[in-house]
Scaffold this active site. Structure first.
Site, PDB file in Angstrom:
ATOM      1  N   CYS A 133      -4.666   2.532  -3.694  1.00 11.09           N
ATOM      2  CA  CYS A 133      -3.421   3.032  -3.087  1.00 11.09           C
ATOM      3  C   CYS A 133      -2.287   2.037  -3.261  1.00 11.09           C
ATOM      4  CB  CYS A 133      -3.596   3.358  -1.611  1.00 11.09           C
ATOM      5  SG  CYS A 133      -4.785   4.649  -1.302  1.00 11.09           S
TER       6      CYS A 133
ATOM      7  N   HIS B  59       0.871  -1.180   0.000  1.00 15.64           N
ATOM      8  CA  HIS B  59       0.000   0.000   0.000  1.00 15.64           C
ATOM      9  C   HIS B  59       0.913   1.237   0.000  1.00 15.64           C
ATOM     10  CE1 HIS B  59      -2.776   2.950   1.870  1.00 15.64           C
ATOM     11  NE2 HIS B  59      -3.766   2.146   1.560  1.00 15.64           N
TER      12      HIS B  59
ATOM     13  N   GLN C  22      -4.582  -5.145   6.976  1.00 14.79           N
ATOM     14  CA  GLN C  22      -5.567  -6.064   6.400  1.00 14.79           C
ATOM     15  C   GLN C  22      -5.511  -7.466   7.002  1.00 14.79           C
ATOM     16  OE1 GLN C  22      -7.994  -5.111   4.563  1.00 14.79           O
ATOM     17  NE2 GLN C  22      -7.273  -3.088   3.967  1.00 14.79           N
TER      18      GLN C  22
ATOM     19  N   ASP D  82       2.961  -4.270   8.071  1.00 12.36           N
ATOM     20  CA  ASP D  82       1.723  -3.520   7.899  1.00 12.36           C
ATOM     21  C   ASP D  82       0.582  -4.529   8.030  1.00 12.36           C
ATOM     22  OD1 ASP D  82      -0.596  -2.450   6.864  1.00 12.36           O
ATOM     23  OD2 ASP D  82       0.329  -1.605   5.068  1.00 12.36           O
TER      24      ASP D  82
ATOM     25  N   LYS E 124     -10.628  -0.565  10.453  1.00 11.98           N
ATOM     26  CA  LYS E 124     -10.786  -1.701   9.539  1.00 11.98           C
ATOM     27  C   LYS E 124     -11.182  -2.961  10.296  1.00 11.98           C
ATOM     28  CE  LYS E 124      -7.308   0.098   6.359  1.00 11.98           C
ATOM     29  NZ  LYS E 124      -8.059   0.488   5.152  1.00 11.98           N
TER      30      LYS E 124
END
Ligand SMILES: Cc1ncc(COP(=O)(O)O)c(C=O)c1O
Lengths: 421, 149
Positions: free
Chosen positions: A378, A137, A217, A214, A240
């Site tokens: 993104c 991302h 997700q 990261d 999220k």
């Protein structure tokens, strides 16, 4: 986890995840959009919020609001206690050895910038390399580019194959004695690939290189266990995973956090201040300058309670079922091509339709009350790797159903027919 | 569905499928890239000027049906017009898109461009319809790039 407990968790999921009851806990899902039932397939952008989360936010401002770590009065002490309890809650959620390793930030983006500007500045010098992957991302690219530019370092990119799987052998070869940091997404927001973080950490650690993950997700969709992954930093966003916007978490290993300089300066992060010299609090306080998002942190803990009440194994199994079903149904649509076909994927289905631009798809679906995301997500370098400027993306959560997938497939078929005219 | 048929009128679908003047212009006097950072689409407009006259105009690029059809319609509309006329055309095109839905579009005034009036009901798509025009404006001002943001 032993084999037998895994089997039990899976067996029970068919009955334990009652979608009808679950959906009723999300008031927004009862909405009608342009006269149609609301189908929300944009969960990778942000999830909807259950009533318990909405109530917790309301309760905080109705009943608990005060600033923390300063007032010697009843509400301030209470607010401090529930804020710190939220930190302990988050530490349990990610199985961090200690709650001191949990830093509250605004979200993944701020978290990665924090790491780049503190840890990164300590580690990266002229001629050094920062290793990221093609899947990233923009928020796991740009902060490293800014750092590399400042330091005269360079960014190296791990390639992927045509399915969207990271090239593990290439990765191992790219780890060299100039590599200072590896920064990887756990799950690709654009095409859903799950990255084998534990194995990648093992390889990096063999060479003493720290790994930043990261987890924007992955945290909503699977159990993330800091001690099992053994990553050096892990970052994710509350919004999220059924929590509010404006709150997220940076987890870091003690051995790095203890030496890192502050990110921002201000109140709340100091031990003492004179005009000549300021001394800073130890972590995590050192990294939380100013009044933090108190309500956000507290309500994020409620969101974590919600997730664990459903069960992360149940969530993963249910969502994988949706993903498999959608993959099968969407594949039957004439001219539809799925982008990202890794064997291990999570809750994201990206696709393009022959000659129909993703924006046009999104506008059509929107008329039927269906929310998907269209564009580059993104992740422009990743789009370029697949030779497209963007895709349409359906991303799932626990309140989605196979019936909804059927509705979307029907709408997609209408689009195909419309543009064929 | 009605609004969709309004947005994706036959003329638009036709220009999307078979964009006119969709090629680079070798002997252009100016050109510019119009870029929409939200979707990553970009449309490059080429212009060949003879004095004050738009002798030839073309475009290339990637875009949705709306941005492609709009670019195509623009080139057809402006070929042979003077710079002053092109400025006027852009102004009234923007005005048409900012009118509310009930405003009666004058088909005589706008010709085929009127087919884009359906975009008014889709605020998120107005930037798609104006992308090529902004690129044209940038080209005429001697800039090589512009964005919709
Ligand atoms: C993989 C990934 N990383 C980072 C981000 C940025 O998260 P946020 O916008 O919450 O800071 C997102 C979401 O937009 C994401 O999906």
């Amino acid at each position: 986890m032993t084999q037998s407990s895994q089997t039990t968790a899976f067996d029970s999921q068919e009955t334990s995840l009652d979608v009808v009851t679950l959906r009723a806990r999300f008031p927004i899902l009862a909405k009608r959009i342009r006269g149609n039932p609301f189908v929300y397939f944009d969960n990778a952008a942000t999830t909807q919020k259950p009533q318990s989360v909405i109530d917790a936010l309301n309760r905080y401002y109705t009943d608990q609001n005060a600033n923390i770590h300063r007032g010697i009065h009843y509400l301030s002490e209470q607010a401090t206690e529930i804020y710190e309890e939220a930190r302990r809650r988050a530490a349990r959620f990610i199985n961090a050895p200690s709650e001191r390793q949990v830093i509250f930030v605004r979200g993944t983006t701020e978290g990665i910038n924090l790491i780049a500007q503190t840890f990164g500045r300590q580690k990266v010098n002229s001629g050094d390399e920062i290793l990221i992957s093609t899947l990233e991302h923009h928020s796991n690219i740009v902060p490293w580019q800014l750092l590399a530019e400042e330091r005269g370092a360079s960014i190296k990119v791990i390639p992927i194959d045509d399915r969207g799987v990271l090239d593990f052998d290439a990765y191992v070869k790219m780890l060299n004695d100039r590599t200072r940091i590896v920064a990887l997404s756990h799950v690709s927001n654009a095409i859903g690939t799950v990255v084998p973080i534990a194995e990648m950490c093992k390889e990096a650690h063999r060479k003493g290189i720290p790994v930043v993950v990261d987890g924007a997700q992955s945290a909503p969709h699977m159990k993330v266990d800091m001690q099992a992954l053994d990553c050096d930093f892990f970052v994710f966003s509350g919004h999220k995973m059924f929590g509010p916007t404006g709150i997220g978490i940076v987890y870091g290993k003690d051995k790095w956090l203890c030496d890192m300089p502050p990110y921002e300066g201000g109140g709340g992060m100091i031990q003492s201040v004179t005009f000549e010299k300021t001394t800073f609090l130890d972590y995590p306080g050192r990294f939380e300058a100013g009044t933090p998002n108190i309500a956000g942190a507290i309500v994020l803990a409620t969101a974590m309670d919600f997730i664990e009440s459903v069960g992360l194994d149940n969530i993963a199994a249910y969502e994988n079922g949706l993903l498999d079903y959608a993959t099968e149904i969407f594949s039957q649509i004439d001219g539809l091509r799925i982008i990202g076909t890794a064997p291990d994927k999570a809750a994201v289905l990206s696709f393009i339709l022959n000659d129909v631009h993703p924006h046009d798809i999104s506008t059509f679906l929107d008329q039927d009350g269906i929310a998907i995301r269209a564009g580059h997500h993104c992740a422009q370098p990743l789009m370029k790797r697949f030779g497209v400027t963007g895709t349409a993306r359906a991303s799932f959560s626990i309140y989605n159903t196979k019936e909804e997938i059927d509705l979307v497939a029907e709408s997609l078929q209408k689009i195909v027919n419309f543009f064929k005219r | 569905m009605n609004e969709l048929f309004d947005l994706y009128q036959e003329i638009i679908l036709d220009h999307n499928r078979r964009p006119r003047n969709f090629r680079p212009l070798e002997d252009h006097t100016c050109s510019a890239d119009g870029y929409n950072p939200i979707c990553g689409d970009s449309i490059k407009v080429f212009v060949k000027l003879e004095g004050e006259n738009i002798e030839d105009i073309s475009f290339q690029g990637e875009g949705c049906a709306i941005s492609k059809a709009s670019a195509s319609l623009m080139t057809v509309d402006l070929k042979g017009k003077t710079l002053a006329e092109a400025q006027e055309e852009f102004k009234s095109f923007l005005a048409m898109l900012s009118e509310d839905e009930d405003f009666e579009v004058d088909f005589l005034e706008f010709g085929d461009l009127a087919s884009l009036s359906g975009v008014r009901r889709f605020p998120a798509r107005i930037k798609c319809a104006t992308l090529a025009w902004h690129a044209l404006e940038a080209a005429l001002q001697g800039n090589e790039q512009t964005t919709t943001e």
